[in-house]
Design an enzyme around this catalytic site. Structure first.
Site, PDB file in Angstrom:
ATOM      1  N   ASP A  50     -12.540   3.127  -1.550  1.00 27.65           N
ATOM      2  CA  ASP A  50     -11.731   3.328  -0.353  1.00 27.65           C
ATOM      3  C   ASP A  50     -12.275   4.548   0.375  1.00 27.65           C
ATOM      4  O   ASP A  50     -12.233   5.640  -0.171  1.00 27.65           O
ATOM      5  CB  ASP A  50     -10.288   3.553  -0.778  1.00 27.65           C
ATOM      6  N   HIS A  51     -12.760   4.363   1.536  1.00 26.51           N
ATOM      7  CA  HIS A  51     -13.355   5.440   2.338  1.00 26.51           C
ATOM      8  C   HIS A  51     -14.603   5.994   1.636  1.00 26.51           C
ATOM      9  O   HIS A  51     -14.835   5.764   0.458  1.00 26.51           O
ATOM     10  CB  HIS A  51     -12.389   6.603   2.583  1.00 26.51           C
ATOM     11  N   HIS A  88       0.856  -1.190   0.000  1.00 32.41           N
ATOM     12  CA  HIS A  88       0.000   0.000   0.000  1.00 32.41           C
ATOM     13  C   HIS A  88       0.890   1.237   0.000  1.00 32.41           C
ATOM     14  O   HIS A  88       1.821   1.324   0.793  1.00 32.41           O
ATOM     15  CB  HIS A  88      -0.890  -0.014   1.254  1.00 32.41           C
ATOM     16  N   CYS A  90      -3.472   2.639  -4.705  1.00 33.59           N
ATOM     17  CA  CYS A  90      -4.397   3.467  -3.924  1.00 33.59           C
ATOM     18  C   CYS A  90      -4.386   4.893  -4.480  1.00 33.59           C
ATOM     19  O   CYS A  90      -3.426   5.647  -4.280  1.00 33.59           O
ATOM     20  CB  CYS A  90      -4.007   3.452  -2.450  1.00 33.59           C
ATOM     21  N   HIS A 117      -7.450   0.497  -4.497  1.00 35.86           N
ATOM     22  CA  HIS A 117      -8.286   1.312  -3.610  1.00 35.86           C
ATOM     23  C   HIS A 117      -8.658   2.543  -4.419  1.00 35.86           C
ATOM     24  O   HIS A 117      -7.760   3.299  -4.812  1.00 35.86           O
ATOM     25  CB  HIS A 117      -7.484   1.802  -2.397  1.00 35.86           C
ATOM     26  N   TYR A 175     -15.033   4.577   6.998  1.00 35.60           N
ATOM     27  CA  TYR A 175     -15.619   3.277   6.659  1.00 35.60           C
ATOM     28  C   TYR A 175     -17.086   3.126   7.049  1.00 35.60           C
ATOM     29  O   TYR A 175     -17.531   2.050   7.407  1.00 35.60           O
ATOM     30  CB  TYR A 175     -14.768   2.149   7.238  1.00 35.60           C
TER      31      TYR A 175
END
Ligand code: DNO
Length: 389
Positions: free
Chosen positions: A346-347, A234, A272, A299, A363
């Site tokens: 992601d988020h 990541h 990401c 992500h 989340y």
């Protein structure tokens, strides 16, 4: 074959249930055994149990995020070999259960860093935010790191002084907690621990950390090749050094360096967009074009930066990241694969009913549901317009 639409689920304690995930439209689950202490072997039975729960809900455990890399490995200290053996054993156990995509990071001590978990948007939704002056308040006045002031512009130091004198003790405590938090299930790091780690990493430095990552990868690649495991690193979040800690996965050069230095297929990347996109030096589409052959997981998230480099997490399709460009490239890469690449929204913003609930920062369900819906639509639009005319 479309991408595998996935969703991070923290496990049975996650306020978002697997039924919620199904209603959101994801089929892949991204999960980890957060209750196992960092560095310990993940027991086979526990992995099987988590897998059973996910499969009984009609879903598939697609990615293990994360198997944390113990600090002894990142710093290559005394017990490094023991933790490497534990890591290899965890990988063998995961593979024995058919789990072969693993995410990890090599950020020193802290995982992702933000300074505000509830920045109010124009529409009342709340987003995660990173602000240099708030980080400087923490660094200079709470952590009291030696020489910290030198790492910020004069303007930021000035702002930090003003904020520090105007913040209440409660605001300062909150800021400190937010910065010291990583994965919510895994607790906070103490100020003392952070200060001690910063000292250790000072002597390791950028090159030393790169060497330690290469050593880690070199030590697990045989097991990965034997078992079919694909590792995905990541990127640093945010993608530049903070608090005097070295960063080695922050830009295109770093990622190319990592995959070339240990040039074996299981040495892959978790792409990401939000982490990379927070760096003014990064163009995520260009990075994906350069490293796409080693991207095994994505992500997808967007960020909006201001002129000083502060950023908030914006709507998935609105922000500095060209999400259309990223998705177009990802779809092209995916078409060449035998197995679909898993991606997760992601988020997401805390919004609607979630504003009245206790949620894990980034989340909550509804903001991610919105993100997933937008991203799936984008994917389908690209598939139909680019490939089936
Ligand atoms: C934050 C996540 C990270 C990520 C780890 C991977 O929301 O993207 O915590 O899971 O850095 O090891």
């Amino acid at each position: 074959m479309s991408l595998l639409q996935s969703w991070r689920w923290y496990g049975p304690n996650d306020p978002v249930t697997l039924q919620d995930v199904k209603q959101a439209g994801a089929t892949g689950i991204v999960s980890a055994l957060h209750h196992i202490p960092h560095g310990a072997v993940w027991p086979l039975e526990e992995i099987q149990e988590r897998k059973r729960i996910i499969e009984e809900a009609g879903l598939k455990w697609a990615v293990v995020e994360s198997v944390p890399v113990h600090e002894a490995i990142k710093t290559r200290s005394a017990e490094c070999e023991k933790y490497l053996e534990n890591y290899r054993q965890s990988l063998r156990n995961l593979a024995a259960c058919g789990l072969t995509t693993v995410c990890y990071n090599f950020m020193p001590v802290l995982d992702w860093t933000r300074t505000n978990l509830a920045l109010e948007m124009w529409n009342g939704a709340k987003a995660l935010y990173f602000d240099w002056a708030d980080l400087a308040v923490f660094d200079i006045f709470i952590l009291k790191r030696k020489g910290a002031e030198q790492d910020y512009t004069d303007e930021v130091v000035q702002q930090a002084k003003e904020r520090h004198s105007s913040f209440s003790q409660q605001q300062l405590d909150e800021l400190s907690e937010i910065i010291r938090m990583g994965v919510p299930m895994e607790g906070f790091i103490t100020l003392e621990h952070l200060t001690a780690s910063i000292e250790i990493y000072k002597s390791i430095g950028h090159e030393g950390l790169r060497d330690n990552l290469a050593y880690f990868l070199g030590s697990i690649m045989d097991v990965c090749e034997e078992t079919g495991i694909k590792m995905t690193i990541h990127p640093d979040d945010p993608p530049y050094p903070i608090l005097g800690l070295p960063r080695i996965a922050s830009n295109k050069e770093d990622l190319l360096y990592i995959i070339e230095r240990v040039d074996r297929a299981p040495n892959g990347i978790c792409f990401c967009t939000g982490s990379l996109g927070a760096g003014p030096h990064n163009n995520p589409v260009e990075i994906l074009k350069a490293v796409g052959h080693r991207v095994y997981f994505a992500h997808l998230r967007n960020v909006k930066k201001d002129q000083s480099g502060n950023f908030y997490e914006s709507d998935h399709l609105a922000g500095d990241v060209d999400m259309y460009g990223v998705m177009r490239e990802l779809v092209a890469i995916n078409r060449e694969r035998k197995e679909p690449i898993p991606f997760r929204p992601d988020h997401g913003h805390q919004m609607l009913d979630d504003l009245n609930k206790v949620t894990n920062p980034g989340y909550s369900a509804i903001g991610r549901l919105r993100g997933l819906a937008e991203l799936r639509g984008l994917e389908m639009g690209i598939e139909k317009s680019v490939y089936s005319s």
